[in-house]
Design a protein around this motif. Structure first.
Motif, short mmCIF file in Angstrom:
data_model
loop_
_atom_site.label_atom_id
_atom_site.label_comp_id
_atom_site.label_asym_id
_atom_site.label_seq_id
_atom_site.Cartn_x
_atom_site.Cartn_y
_atom_site.Cartn_z
N GLU A 1 30.74 -33.22 4.37
CA GLU A 1 30.67 -33.06 2.92
C GLU A 1 30.20 -31.65 2.55
O GLU A 1 30.68 -31.06 1.58
CB GLU A 1 29.72 -34.10 2.32
N VAL A 2 29.29 -31.09 3.34
CA VAL A 2 28.87 -29.70 3.09
C VAL A 2 30.05 -28.76 3.29
O VAL A 2 30.27 -27.83 2.51
CB VAL A 2 27.69 -29.32 4.01
N GLY A 3 30.85 -29.00 4.34
CA GLY A 3 32.04 -28.19 4.56
C GLY A 3 33.06 -28.37 3.43
O GLY A 3 33.70 -27.40 3.01
N ARG A 4 33.22 -29.61 2.94
CA ARG A 4 34.16 -29.84 1.83
C ARG A 4 33.70 -29.12 0.57
O ARG A 4 34.52 -28.55 -0.18
CB ARG A 4 34.25 -31.35 1.56
N VAL B 1 34.72 -25.50 0.63
CA VAL B 1 36.11 -25.28 0.22
C VAL B 1 36.25 -25.45 -1.28
O VAL B 1 36.88 -24.62 -1.96
CB VAL B 1 37.04 -26.25 0.98
N GLN B 2 35.68 -26.51 -1.81
CA GLN B 2 35.84 -26.79 -3.24
C GLN B 2 35.16 -25.75 -4.11
O GLN B 2 35.71 -25.33 -5.13
CB GLN B 2 35.28 -28.18 -3.55
N ARG B 3 33.97 -25.31 -3.72
CA ARG B 3 33.21 -24.33 -4.51
C ARG B 3 33.60 -22.90 -4.17
O ARG B 3 33.16 -21.97 -4.84
CB ARG B 3 31.72 -24.52 -4.24
N ARG B 4 34.40 -22.73 -3.10
CA ARG B 4 34.78 -21.41 -2.62
C ARG B 4 33.55 -20.55 -2.33
O ARG B 4 33.50 -19.35 -2.60
CB ARG B 4 35.68 -20.70 -3.63
N ASP B 5 32.56 -21.19 -1.74
CA ASP B 5 31.30 -20.54 -1.40
C ASP B 5 30.98 -20.91 0.04
O ASP B 5 30.57 -22.03 0.33
CB ASP B 5 30.20 -21.00 -2.33
N ALA C 1 22.42 -30.25 -4.61
CA ALA C 1 21.37 -29.30 -4.25
C ALA C 1 21.82 -28.45 -3.08
O ALA C 1 22.78 -28.79 -2.37
CB ALA C 1 20.07 -30.03 -3.92
N TRP C 2 21.11 -27.35 -2.84
CA TRP C 2 21.40 -26.50 -1.69
C TRP C 2 21.03 -27.25 -0.41
O TRP C 2 20.12 -28.07 -0.39
CB TRP C 2 20.64 -25.18 -1.77
N PRO D 1 22.33 -24.46 10.19
CA PRO D 1 23.08 -23.22 9.99
C PRO D 1 24.56 -23.51 9.78
O PRO D 1 25.02 -24.65 9.93
CB PRO D 1 22.83 -22.44 11.29
N PRO D 2 25.37 -22.50 9.47
CA PRO D 2 26.69 -22.77 8.88
C PRO D 2 27.86 -22.95 9.83
O PRO D 2 28.93 -23.35 9.38
CB PRO D 2 26.92 -21.52 8.02
N LEU D 3 27.73 -22.64 11.13
CA LEU D 3 28.92 -22.59 11.96
C LEU D 3 29.67 -23.92 11.96
O LEU D 3 30.90 -23.95 11.89
CB LEU D 3 28.55 -22.20 13.40
#
Length: 760
Positions: A71-74, A77-81, A90-91, A96-98
């Motif tokens: 869901e964080v990955g989705r 894509v959706q937020r383009r961030d 929330a954040w 980490p992001p990999l």
């Protein structure tokens, strides 16, 4: 016979399996033209792909970790961030992001979000395939490194053992942070092994720079462990095997630091570079650290300067480094197994590496012979692998937070040690390692017994909640092997007897084999009994089994009697005794089969087999064959048994059992039904649950109802509503929805944890 057989065995396992003339085939000559270590890497990569890729996206993401990170990955894509991770409202700072970058890339490639409603059909393929490819790369690189340092046989064994360890192939199929963390760690260490120990490499600097790149990626996958583990392992290696401790060497190091003239003499070639400084230069330590920082530091720096807070009101630096690193290690954070001791990971490690647990005493024997200052690169490789296992296990065992899968980083180093023992066992022979093999057999029996009786232990290796209901019907119902009947015990016995008989016959029945009559009688006995069992199995029990077994024993007994009449004095008596025994037992069995009103043997052979029985039978037969191989001192039989067991079990679990289990750990199937059956403006709620999958598969549109009083306003809306609820809370939902509402269950049995309902 055993001694002669051991002397005549092929020089390589390849010749043993494919024949001695295999290297003369045209395709084999083209393959052999490749550099040996690259052949090893390609072969292990192909085998790993065969295990990991099929059915990878056939089932939905498992709750809660895959769907949480998914869901964080989705949202990326959706937020383009792609810099600031976000979860629900929330954040998201705990990882980490990999992992999320890889998931987002996969979703973009397959177009998961290009349409409304349900996520794209190939979403799971897109999300999981990058993880599988990274895992395949790790297997191939580690095999390449061991092949370059030791031998192609050791390299092949390393890749095969690692790929068939249950925890490795199970986590490869999950899009969780541990998979890119450990696989990039393996890649980093493989590059370091080549850069440090391969004397023939022409690209030493490139391998070391690759080490720093992979260490940076590992840090982006899991945090400080990504750089901490390889750094500590290499520092410990330097302390044991590189750094000199004599006064002259220490003085030379100090002079290089403090005296310009001394450094000039080193540059002119008049003096050797002090060992430690030479090691740092070889590692490209200075520029390598810059490469690592270029990969890993920018994202962490940006997030540390970010003033946003997560759903618990924590800034990134505190949440990530203090709460999720320091507190997880020292105080315990969100663990489902509090208070576990070091024994915890010994038990889970045995499950995680089965069946290779049987070779662990041999790996310890390899470690016990280590000479850290030896010039043999094999010794240095074993030392690094030992330090890898020891430090990883110590760190994880001392952590206050424990999950079963935390033993994952130990596996690659252990795979190297096991492969070194496999290589040594083939070179030195079985008779040189009796103690290791005896203790290994005991471990194999103990762990195999537990796993056969409790298959849930495999699943618990990679799930979050160990108390979650397990679909016992998957392992207790009869296996549907044939259209007209399930798999029977007799089918398994027939298969084993015919396979063992055929294997023995190939070695002892040819006239030139020189085998004893007893050995040939054993082969004929296995084949005869196999045929005797095959007939009633093929006729679905219409032909009695007992008379056939008695007849088979009598036929073999007659053959042995014929051999006894032709044998010399030294073996005649034994053969006559064997013949009489077979004839007496066969006659008794035949008489019982003819006179008895019911065939008790056929009844036993016709007993249906389930997964638990099949596992126990398979492990028992494999253990028995391994014992026979050791007694005969047959390396081919021993290796073939273990490798066939490991490959067969891994293929069955990856291609079959994992797929069956997945339907009970994913919400995808329920959401597919919701999206296909709902009408416009019919909302869905998740009632008293927080398993993450409801957020991911609804694209964060699900109504979270975590307090009972809030259900009534939801169901009072106009039209029909949908809800997801755990099976054991369905009654609570019915009660709180009100007597005026009709709650209808949709596909009750598709998932043993959750159920989809409509509320009218």
């Amino acid at each position: 016979m055993a001694s002669n057989g051991a002397q005549q065995e092929p020089h390589s396992l390849t010749e043993a399996v494919l024949g001695k003339g295999i290297h003369q085939e045209p395709w084999a000559r083209r393959w052999m033209a490749l550099e040996p270590s690259w052949r090893v890497a390609l072969a292990t990569a192909a085998f790993a792909a065969l295990l990991f890729v099929p059915y990878l996206g056939a089932v939905g993401l498992w709750d809660p970790w895959e769907t949480h990170y998914g869901e964080v990955g989705r949202e990326m894509v959706q937020r383009r961030d792609y810099v600031f991770p976000f979860w629900e409202n929330a954040w998201f700072f705990s990882k980490p992001p990999l992992t999320m970058w890889m998931q987002a890339l996969g979703m973009q490639v397959v177009g998961s979000l290009r349409s409304e409603g349900a996520l794209g059909l190939y979403t799971e393929w897109g999300m999981r395939l990058p993880f599988a490819l990274l895992s395949i790369t790790a297997v191939a690189l580690l095999s390449l490194a061991v092949a370059r340092v030791v031998s192609t046989r050791a390299g092949l064994a390393t890749g095969f053992i690692l790929a068939t360890m249950p925890l490795y192939f199970l986590l490869t199929r999950q899009t969780v942070t541990d998979t890119p963390f450990v696989t990039t760690l393996v890649c980093a260490m493989a590059c370091a092994l080549i850069g440090q120990l391969d004397d023939k490499t022409r690209h030493r600097a490139a391998w070391w720079y690759a080490f720093y790149v992979f260490a940076g990626l590992s840090t982006l996958a899991k945090g400080l462990l990504g750089v901490g583990l390889p750094a500590v392992i290499l520092i410990l290696y330097a302390l044991f095997a590189v750094i000199p401790y004599d006064s002259a060497s220490l003085n030379a190091h100090l002079r290089w630091l403090l005296e310009r003239g001394f450094r000039a003499e080193v540059r002119a070639g008049q003096r050797p570079m002090p060992v430690l400084w030479a090691q740092m230069y070889t590692m490209k330590l200075g520029t390598g650290i810059l490469v690592f920082c270029a990969v890993a530091v920018p994202w962490y720096l940006v997030l540390c300067l970010f003033d946003g807070v997560d759903d618990e009101g924590k800034l990134f630096w505190y949440r990530f480094f203090i709460h999720d690193h320091l507190n997880r290690l020292s105080a315990g954070v969100h663990t489902t197994t509090p208070g576990g001791t070091f024994v915890y990971f010994i038990e889970q490690g045995g499950f995680a590496i089965f069946p290779w647990v049987g070779l662990v005493p041999g790996a310890f024997a390899v470690v016990s012979r280590l000479r850290p200052r030896s010039r043999d690169k094999r010794e240095h490789l074993a030392l690094i692998a030992m330090l890898w296992v020891a430090f990883s296990f110590t760190l994880l065992a001392s952590s206050a937070t424990k999950f079963h899968h935390y033993v994952f980083p130990v596996l690659p180093g252990l795979a190297i040690l096991l492969a070194l023992f496999v290589d040594r066992l083939w070179e030195e022979g079985i008779s040189e390692h009796p103690v290791s093999l005896v203790f290994g057999f005991i471990l194999f029996l103990l762990v195999g017994h537990d796993l056969a009786n409790h298959p849930k232990d495999f699943t618990d290796l990679f799930v979050y909640n160990y108390d979650r209901p397990y679909p016992m019907e998957l392992v207790t119902k009869p296996i549907a092997m044939f259209a007209s009947r399930p798999l029977w015990v007799g089918d398994l016995l027939t298969l084993v007897l015919l396979a063992v008989g055929a294997y023995l016959a190939l070695g002892v029945l040819p006239p030139k084999s020189g085998a004893s009559p007893t050995a040939r009688a054993t082969a004929w006995l296995c084949l005869a009994l196999g045929v005797a069992f095959l007939v009633p199995m093929a006729t679905r029990g219409s032909v009695p089994a007992t008379p056939l077994v008695g007849g088979a024993l009598i036929l073999v007994g007659v053959w042995v009697a014929w051999q006894a009449s032709r044998a010399g004095a030294e073996s005649r008596t034994g053969l006559w005794c064997f013949s009489v025994l077979l004839l007496m037992v066969g006659g008794g069995v035949l008489a019982q089969g003819v006179t008895a009103p019911a065939d008790g043997l056929l009844k036993s052979l016709s007993e249906p087999v389930n997964v638990k029985m099949a596992l126990g039978f398979t492990f028992t037969v494999a253990g028995g064959l391994a014992v026979v191989a050791c007694l005969l001192r047959s390396r081919v039989m021993l290796y073939g048994t273990f490798w066939a067991l490991a490959a067969g079990f891994a293929l069955w679990f990856n291609w079959g059992h994992w797929v069956d289990l997945s339907h009970h750990w994913t919400q995808r199937d329920l959401f597919w039904r919701y999206y296909s059956q709902r009408k416009p403006d019919e909302p869905i709620a998740a009632y008293l649950m927080n398993w993450r999958g409801e957020t991911f598969y609804s694209r964060n549109t699900v109504k979270q109802i975590r307090e009972t009083p809030k259900l009534r306003p939801f169901v009072e809306q106009p039209g029909r509503e949908w809800a997801l609820v755990e099976h054991n809370r369905l009654g609570i939902l019915r009660q709180n929805a009100g007597t005026d509402k009709v709650v209808t269950v949709v596909d009750r049995d598709i998932n043993n944890k959750f159920v989809l309902v409509t509320i009218d």
